[in-house]
Motif scaffolding. Structure first.
Motif, PDB file in Angstrom:
ATOM      1  N   GLU A 165      24.199  44.366  45.580  1.00 36.52           N
ATOM      2  CA  GLU A 165      25.522  44.764  46.068  1.00 36.52           C
ATOM      3  C   GLU A 165      26.563  43.763  45.586  1.00 36.52           C
ATOM      4  O   GLU A 165      26.326  42.556  45.594  1.00 36.52           O
ATOM      5  N   VAL A 166      27.720  44.292  45.196  1.00 31.12           N
ATOM      6  CA  VAL A 166      28.813  43.448  44.722  1.00 31.12           C
ATOM      7  C   VAL A 166      30.036  43.698  45.596  1.00 31.12           C
ATOM      8  O   VAL A 166      30.392  44.849  45.861  1.00 31.12           O
ATOM      9  N   SER A 167      30.652  42.603  46.047  1.00 29.35           N
ATOM     10  CA  SER A 167      31.911  42.706  46.783  1.00 29.35           C
ATOM     11  C   SER A 167      33.037  42.200  45.909  1.00 29.35           C
ATOM     12  O   SER A 167      32.951  41.149  45.295  1.00 29.35           O
ATOM     13  N   HIS A 168      34.080  42.986  45.879  1.00 24.55           N
ATOM     14  CA  HIS A 168      35.261  42.668  45.089  1.00 24.55           C
ATOM     15  C   HIS A 168      36.389  42.434  46.087  1.00 24.55           C
ATOM     16  O   HIS A 168      36.497  43.153  47.076  1.00 24.55           O
ATOM     17  N   LYS A 169      37.175  41.401  45.849  1.00 28.48           N
ATOM     18  CA  LYS A 169      38.320  41.148  46.716  1.00 28.48           C
ATOM     19  C   LYS A 169      39.470  40.746  45.821  1.00 28.48           C
ATOM     20  O   LYS A 169      39.307  39.948  44.898  1.00 28.48           O
ATOM     21  N   ASP A 170      40.653  41.304  46.055  1.00 27.49           N
ATOM     22  CA  ASP A 170      41.783  40.886  45.238  1.00 27.49           C
ATOM     23  C   ASP A 170      42.833  40.232  46.114  1.00 27.49           C
ATOM     24  O   ASP A 170      42.746  40.222  47.330  1.00 27.49           O
ATOM     25  N   SER A 171      43.836  39.677  45.446  1.00 29.46           N
ATOM     26  CA  SER A 171      44.775  38.796  46.136  1.00 29.46           C
ATOM     27  C   SER A 171      45.704  39.537  47.093  1.00 29.46           C
ATOM     28  O   SER A 171      46.394  38.915  47.881  1.00 29.46           O
ATOM     29  N   SER A 172      45.703  40.861  47.053  1.00 28.00           N
ATOM     30  CA  SER A 172      46.522  41.593  48.015  1.00 28.00           C
ATOM     31  C   SER A 172      45.720  41.978  49.253  1.00 28.00           C
ATOM     32  O   SER A 172      46.238  42.600  50.170  1.00 28.00           O
ATOM     33  N   GLY A 173      44.427  41.617  49.256  1.00 22.80           N
ATOM     34  CA  GLY A 173      43.596  41.975  50.406  1.00 22.80           C
ATOM     35  C   GLY A 173      42.792  43.234  50.170  1.00 22.80           C
ATOM     36  O   GLY A 173      41.996  43.630  51.020  1.00 22.80           O
ATOM     37  N   GLY A 174      42.983  43.881  49.027  1.00 21.78           N
ATOM     38  CA  GLY A 174      42.198  45.066  48.707  1.00 21.78           C
ATOM     39  C   GLY A 174      40.806  44.687  48.255  1.00 21.78           C
ATOM     40  O   GLY A 174      40.522  43.510  48.025  1.00 21.78           O
ATOM     41  N   GLY A 175      39.948  45.686  48.132  1.00 19.40           N
ATOM     42  CA  GLY A 175      38.602  45.428  47.619  1.00 19.40           C
ATOM     43  C   GLY A 175      37.590  46.283  48.337  1.00 19.40           C
ATOM     44  O   GLY A 175      37.937  47.272  48.980  1.00 19.40           O
ATOM     45  N   GLY A 176      36.334  45.892  48.217  1.00 19.94           N
ATOM     46  CA  GLY A 176      35.277  46.664  48.845  1.00 19.94           C
ATOM     47  C   GLY A 176      33.938  46.231  48.317  1.00 19.94           C
ATOM     48  O   GLY A 176      33.848  45.339  47.474  1.00 19.94           O
ATOM     49  N   THR A 177      32.903  46.850  48.868  1.00 17.10           N
ATOM     50  CA  THR A 177      31.541  46.526  48.458  1.00 17.10           C
ATOM     51  C   THR A 177      30.920  47.762  47.839  1.00 17.10           C
ATOM     52  O   THR A 177      31.065  48.860  48.373  1.00 17.10           O
ATOM     53  N   ILE A 178      30.239  47.576  46.706  1.00 16.45           N
ATOM     54  CA  ILE A 178      29.530  48.687  46.085  1.00 16.45           C
ATOM     55  C   ILE A 178      28.056  48.324  45.943  1.00 16.45           C
ATOM     56  O   ILE A 178      27.711  47.178  45.699  1.00 16.45           O
ATOM     57  N   GLY A 179      27.222  49.345  46.122  1.00 19.57           N
ATOM     58  CA  GLY A 179      25.777  49.172  46.053  1.00 19.57           C
ATOM     59  C   GLY A 179      25.172  50.065  44.994  1.00 19.57           C
ATOM     60  O   GLY A 179      25.897  50.635  44.159  1.00 19.57           O
ATOM     61  N   PRO A 180      23.847  50.199  45.001  1.00 19.72           N
ATOM     62  CA  PRO A 180      23.161  50.956  43.953  1.00 19.72           C
ATOM     63  C   PRO A 180      23.745  52.362  43.763  1.00 19.72           C
ATOM     64  O   PRO A 180      23.899  53.110  44.731  1.00 19.72           O
ATOM     65  N   GLY A 181      24.076  52.674  42.526  1.00 16.05           N
ATOM     66  CA  GLY A 181      24.626  53.984  42.194  1.00 16.05           C
ATOM     67  C   GLY A 181      26.141  54.040  42.239  1.00 16.05           C
ATOM     68  O   GLY A 181      26.755  54.968  41.720  1.00 16.05           O
ATOM     69  N   ASP A 182      26.769  53.040  42.863  1.00 12.82           N
ATOM     70  CA  ASP A 182      28.228  53.045  42.991  1.00 12.82           C
ATOM     71  C   ASP A 182      28.884  52.395  41.767  1.00 12.82           C
ATOM     72  O   ASP A 182      28.262  51.598  41.058  1.00 12.82           O
ATOM     73  N   VAL A 183      30.156  52.728  41.586  1.00 15.75           N
ATOM     74  CA  VAL A 183      30.926  52.224  40.439  1.00 15.75           C
ATOM     75  C   VAL A 183      32.308  51.782  40.926  1.00 15.75           C
ATOM     76  O   VAL A 183      32.920  52.450  41.744  1.00 15.75           O
ATOM     77  N   GLN A 184      32.759  50.644  40.426  1.00 19.52           N
ATOM     78  CA  GLN A 184      34.152  50.210  40.622  1.00 19.52           C
ATOM     79  C   GLN A 184      34.861  50.390  39.289  1.00 19.52           C
ATOM     80  O   GLN A 184      34.423  49.805  38.294  1.00 19.52           O
ATOM     81  N   TRP A 185      35.939  51.134  39.291  1.00 17.15           N
ATOM     82  CA  TRP A 185      36.712  51.298  38.054  1.00 17.15           C
ATOM     83  C   TRP A 185      38.071  50.681  38.319  1.00 17.15           C
ATOM     84  O   TRP A 185      38.910  51.285  38.967  1.00 17.15           O
ATOM     85  N   MET A 186      38.259  49.459  37.886  1.00 20.26           N
ATOM     86  CA  MET A 186      39.478  48.718  38.205  1.00 20.26           C
ATOM     87  C   MET A 186      40.396  48.646  36.998  1.00 20.26           C
ATOM     88  O   MET A 186      40.002  48.179  35.933  1.00 20.26           O
ATOM     89  N   THR A 187      41.614  49.130  37.178  1.00 23.23           N
ATOM     90  CA  THR A 187      42.620  49.019  36.137  1.00 23.23           C
ATOM     91  C   THR A 187      43.408  47.734  36.378  1.00 23.23           C
ATOM     92  O   THR A 187      44.143  47.638  37.358  1.00 23.23           O
ATOM     93  N   ALA A 188      43.216  46.751  35.510  1.00 21.25           N
ATOM     94  CA  ALA A 188      43.979  45.508  35.677  1.00 21.25           C
ATOM     95  C   ALA A 188      45.438  45.748  35.311  1.00 21.25           C
ATOM     96  O   ALA A 188      46.340  45.220  35.959  1.00 21.25           O
ATOM     97  N   GLY A 189      45.665  46.576  34.282  1.00 21.38           N
ATOM     98  CA  GLY A 189      47.031  46.879  33.871  1.00 21.38           C
ATOM     99  C   GLY A 189      47.844  45.602  33.726  1.00 21.38           C
ATOM    100  O   GLY A 189      47.378  44.610  33.159  1.00 21.38           O
ATOM    101  N   GLY A 190      49.052  45.583  34.291  1.00 24.02           N
ATOM    102  CA  GLY A 190      49.957  44.449  34.163  1.00 24.02           C
ATOM    103  C   GLY A 190      49.459  43.167  34.800  1.00 24.02           C
ATOM    104  O   GLY A 190      49.965  42.096  34.491  1.00 24.02           O
ATOM    105  N   GLY A 191      48.478  43.273  35.683  1.00 20.42           N
ATOM    106  CA  GLY A 191      47.904  42.039  36.204  1.00 20.42           C
ATOM    107  C   GLY A 191      47.201  42.214  37.530  1.00 20.42           C
ATOM    108  O   GLY A 191      47.701  42.889  38.425  1.00 20.42           O
ATOM    109  N   VAL A 192      46.039  41.605  37.625  1.00 18.41           N
ATOM    110  CA  VAL A 192      45.319  41.553  38.884  1.00 18.41           C
ATOM    111  C   VAL A 192      44.675  40.176  38.968  1.00 18.41           C
ATOM    112  O   VAL A 192      44.350  39.565  37.943  1.00 18.41           O
TER     113      VAL A 192
END
Ligand code: MN
Length: 283
Positions: free
Chosen positions: A76-103
């Protein structure tokens, strides 16, 4: 039938932070047009982690100009960003993060996985953005396993993360045409993959071994194809798990430095300056 241009093997292993024992299967450093719109393929694990008190991973770091796609197979991977967003993903899950102008974010093993330990296996793919979208607002798509449609076929199945496989459409929103299919194939079975004309295409074998056009492709190897042709036939020599990546090439210059991928060196200097001056937008 698409012809194999080359078989790519991992060029050694390294750690990303203390949580991701990574083999880089390809990177845009060499010749970005070969793999465009993809930039990087990191295969973390498989590895068994002992239980621990403190989550392992990689602390706060920025990105600009592209997307990171994290696909979890084990752990399992937990992602946290500086605005307080994020979440945890486990087997079979996908995080598709657009960094765009900055994250600015951090990526760690989840608290539960840290405590329990166990097998860990994750892929992180970097997908480029066209110049016009590089400064787009950051966006975060949490795509859970249950939301990823499965296209079954004789002897196997494809989980359609992005694009379309045999009429089944995946949930990921992309900026340019991209297919990302997570395939399982039983020993001696065949998968027939239809790829749009002109796409760069790669098959990344995560487990097992397959034969494509008479060439064997083993664990942690990638078959990269010529752009011509629309069909790939994959035969499993043993039970196999592999990712199929195809995309319309982005025919623009690539300038990269660490976590930033832009079009020109001036834009890279701007990204470093913006980050160091605290002008990165926290998403
Ligand atoms: Mn990151």
């Amino acid at each position: 039938m698409k012809k194999i241009a080359e078989i790519i093997s991992a060029r050694g292993a390294h750690w990303v932070g203390d949580g991701f024992p990574v083999r880089t299967l390809f990177s845009y450093d060499d010749a970005p047009e070969r793999v465009s719109p993809f930039l990087l393929f990191d295969y973390a694990g498989p590895r068994v982690f002992e239980p621990a008190m403190r989550p392992r991973g990689v602390g706060r770091h920025p990105h600009r100009g592209f997307e990171t796609v994290t696909i979890v197979y084990d752990g399992e991977v937990s992602h946290k960003d500086s605005s307080g967003g994020g979440g945890t993903i486990g087997p079979g899950d996908v995080q598709w993060m657009t960094a765009g102008g900055g994250v600015i974010h951090e990526e760690f093993h989840s608290a539960a996985f840290t405590k329990a330990g166990g097998p860990f296996r994750v892929v992180q793919l970097w997908v480029n953005l066209p110049a016009k979208d590089k400064m787009t607002p950051a966006r975060y798509q949490a795509i859970l396993s249950a939301d990823i449609p499965v296209a079954p076929f004789d002897g196997g199945r494809a989980r359609v993360i992005a694009g379309a496989f045999q009429g089944v459409t995946g949930p990921a929103k992309t900026f340019t045409p991209v297919n990302l299919w997570d395939l399982r194939l039983q020993r001696d079975a065949e998968a027939r993959l239809e790829v749009p004309e002109g796409h760069n295409a790669m098959i990344a074998v995560l487990s097992g071994r397959v034969t494509i056009g008479g060439e064997g492709v083993g664990e942690a190897e990638i078959a990269r194809f010529e752009r011509d042709g629309t069909e790939i036939l994959v035969r499993a020599d043993g039970d196999s798990i592999f990712l199929a990546l195809t995309g319309e090439p982005i025919d623009e210059p690539v300038a990269g430095y660490g976590p930033f991928v832009m079009n020109t060196p001036a834009e890279i200097r701007q990204a470093i300056d913006d980050f160091e001056s605290g002008r990165f937008v926290a998403r």
